[in-house]
Write an enzyme that holds these catalytic residues in place. Structure first.
Site, PDB file in Angstrom:
ATOM      1  N   THR A   1      30.958  34.252  36.568  1.00  0.00           N
ATOM      2  CA  THR A   1      30.463  35.614  36.330  1.00  0.00           C
ATOM      3  C   THR A   1      29.263  35.580  35.395  1.00  0.00           C
ATOM      4  O   THR A   1      28.274  36.297  35.600  1.00  0.00           O
ATOM      5  CB  THR A   1      31.590  36.480  35.741  1.00  0.00           C
ATOM      6  OG1 THR A   1      32.655  36.571  36.702  1.00  0.00           O
ATOM      7  CG2 THR A   1      31.101  37.873  35.394  1.00  0.00           C
TER       8      THR A   1
ATOM      9  N   HIS B   1      33.204  39.524  39.553  1.00  0.00           N
ATOM     10  CA  HIS B   1      34.135  38.842  38.651  1.00  0.00           C
ATOM     11  C   HIS B   1      34.548  37.494  39.225  1.00  0.00           C
ATOM     12  O   HIS B   1      34.411  37.226  40.416  1.00  0.00           O
ATOM     13  CB  HIS B   1      35.381  39.714  38.399  1.00  0.00           C
ATOM     14  CG  HIS B   1      36.313  39.812  39.570  1.00  0.00           C
ATOM     15  ND1 HIS B   1      37.257  38.845  39.861  1.00  0.00           N
ATOM     16  CD2 HIS B   1      36.471  40.766  40.526  1.00  0.00           C
ATOM     17  CE1 HIS B   1      37.951  39.207  40.934  1.00  0.00           C
ATOM     18  NE2 HIS B   1      37.484  40.367  41.358  1.00  0.00           N
ATOM     19  N   CYS B   2      35.075  36.640  38.340  1.00  0.00           N
ATOM     20  CA  CYS B   2      35.761  35.416  38.755  1.00  0.00           C
ATOM     21  C   CYS B   2      37.174  35.521  38.184  1.00  0.00           C
ATOM     22  O   CYS B   2      37.812  36.565  38.317  1.00  0.00           O
ATOM     23  CB  CYS B   2      35.001  34.175  38.291  1.00  0.00           C
ATOM     24  SG  CYS B   2      34.570  34.141  36.534  1.00  0.00           S
ATOM     25  N   SER B   3      37.697  34.486  37.564  1.00  0.00           N
ATOM     26  CA  SER B   3      39.020  34.587  36.946  1.00  0.00           C
ATOM     27  C   SER B   3      38.915  35.128  35.524  1.00  0.00           C
ATOM     28  O   SER B   3      39.431  36.195  35.216  1.00  0.00           O
ATOM     29  CB  SER B   3      39.721  33.220  36.955  1.00  0.00           C
ATOM     30  OG  SER B   3      40.105  32.853  38.271  1.00  0.00           O
TER      31      SER B   3
ATOM     32  N   ALA C   1      38.879  38.978  36.352  1.00  0.00           N
ATOM     33  CA  ALA C   1      39.675  39.406  37.500  1.00  0.00           C
ATOM     34  C   ALA C   1      40.460  40.669  37.149  1.00  0.00           C
ATOM     35  O   ALA C   1      40.871  40.862  36.001  1.00  0.00           O
ATOM     36  CB  ALA C   1      40.617  38.288  37.932  1.00  0.00           C
TER      37      ALA C   1
END
Length: 265
Positions: A164, A156-158, A38
């Site tokens: 991802t 993206h993710c976190s 992120a």
């Protein structure tokens, strides 16, 4: 030589999928597919680097609850931002993982704790293959990547490692990259985030002194066994990865052809 790693202090695992060998002796085109964590923790010094990458589209795989508690993504220019939440708040493994990360009471998760965090992570990876929001999100992301107007595409993710990581697997497999190269890219997360991982573990144990590092560490790493769980689920449910792309994600042959036209040299 393709520059695959980008020096982003706030997203140390950021990298370009360009340069990987793909179908028909071709290679993934540089600067087209970018994977990161992120973007809310990017520093001021990171922003010119992001500006050089100039993503046309940013795909965010986080759920709304994750976005609400995280700093807003720092973006440069005016990229199209698409939220494709790959998350199930009712899934007990997701809530267990969140509880560990956030330092919440874990007494409700005794059974999962007994099975161990690696088993919980493997369950999440199997869910990536069969979960409704996972199939919808990953399928939509692949179709976005097939559109020239969405390139460069940043996803993206976190933490930029699991959702991802699996989306990178899906895209690279569709592009004809071999499994060994895909796995090596997936596992590079551990190398790129080694110092950050130790900082996070220290912070987690300060917040929750009773937390066992053996529980927390597998949550912050990627492991071949996690990836194997997803591959095994693909074979169990669909037989082949091609069938998973087609039947699980709705990625047609036309989409695969467009991906290769736009993303391979």
């Amino acid at each position: 030589m393709v520059q695959r790693d980008w020096e982003l202090v706030g997203a140390p695992n950021a990298r370009d999928l360009g340069g990987l060998p793909a179908a028909d002796g071709r290679r993934v085109r540089a600067g087209r597919l970018l994977r990161t964590a992120a973007l809310g923790r990017l520093t001021d010094e990171d922003l010119p680097v992001l500006g050089k990458l100039a993503p046309a589209c940013v795909v965010d795989l986080r759920g709304a609850a994750e976005q609400d508690v995280a700093p807003p993504d720092r973006l440069v220019g005016d990229p199209r931002v698409v939220h494709l939440p790959v998350y199930d708040p009712a899934h007990p493994v997701f809530t267990y993982v969140s509880a560990v990360l956030l330092g919440h009471d874990l007494t409700a998760y005794d059974e999962l704790a007994r099975e161990g965090m690696p088993a919980a992570m493997a369950a999440i990876y199997r869910w990536f293959v069969t979960g409704e929001s996972a199939r919808a999100g990953f399928g939509a992301a692949v179709r976005l990547a097939a559109g020239e107007r969405n390139l460069p595409l940043l996803f993206h993710c976190s933490a930029g490692k699991d959702r991802t990581g699996w989306l990178a697997v899906v895209l690279l497999t569709a592009l004809g990259v071999d499994e060994a190269s895909i796995r090596a890219d997936y596992l590079r997360h551990n190398e790129l985030t080694e110092s950050l991982r130790e900082v996070l573990l220290a912070a987690m144990t300060r917040r929750q002194p009773e937390l066992d590092l053996a529980t927390a560490r597998p949550l912050l790493e990627v492991r071949s066994e996690y990836l194997d769980a997803a591959y095994d689920e693909v074979r169990r449910v669909h037989g082949t990865f091609g069938a998973y792309l087609r039947d699980g994600l709705g990625v047609t042959g036309e989409v695969v052809a467009a991906l290769r036209d736009n993303l391979l040299d």
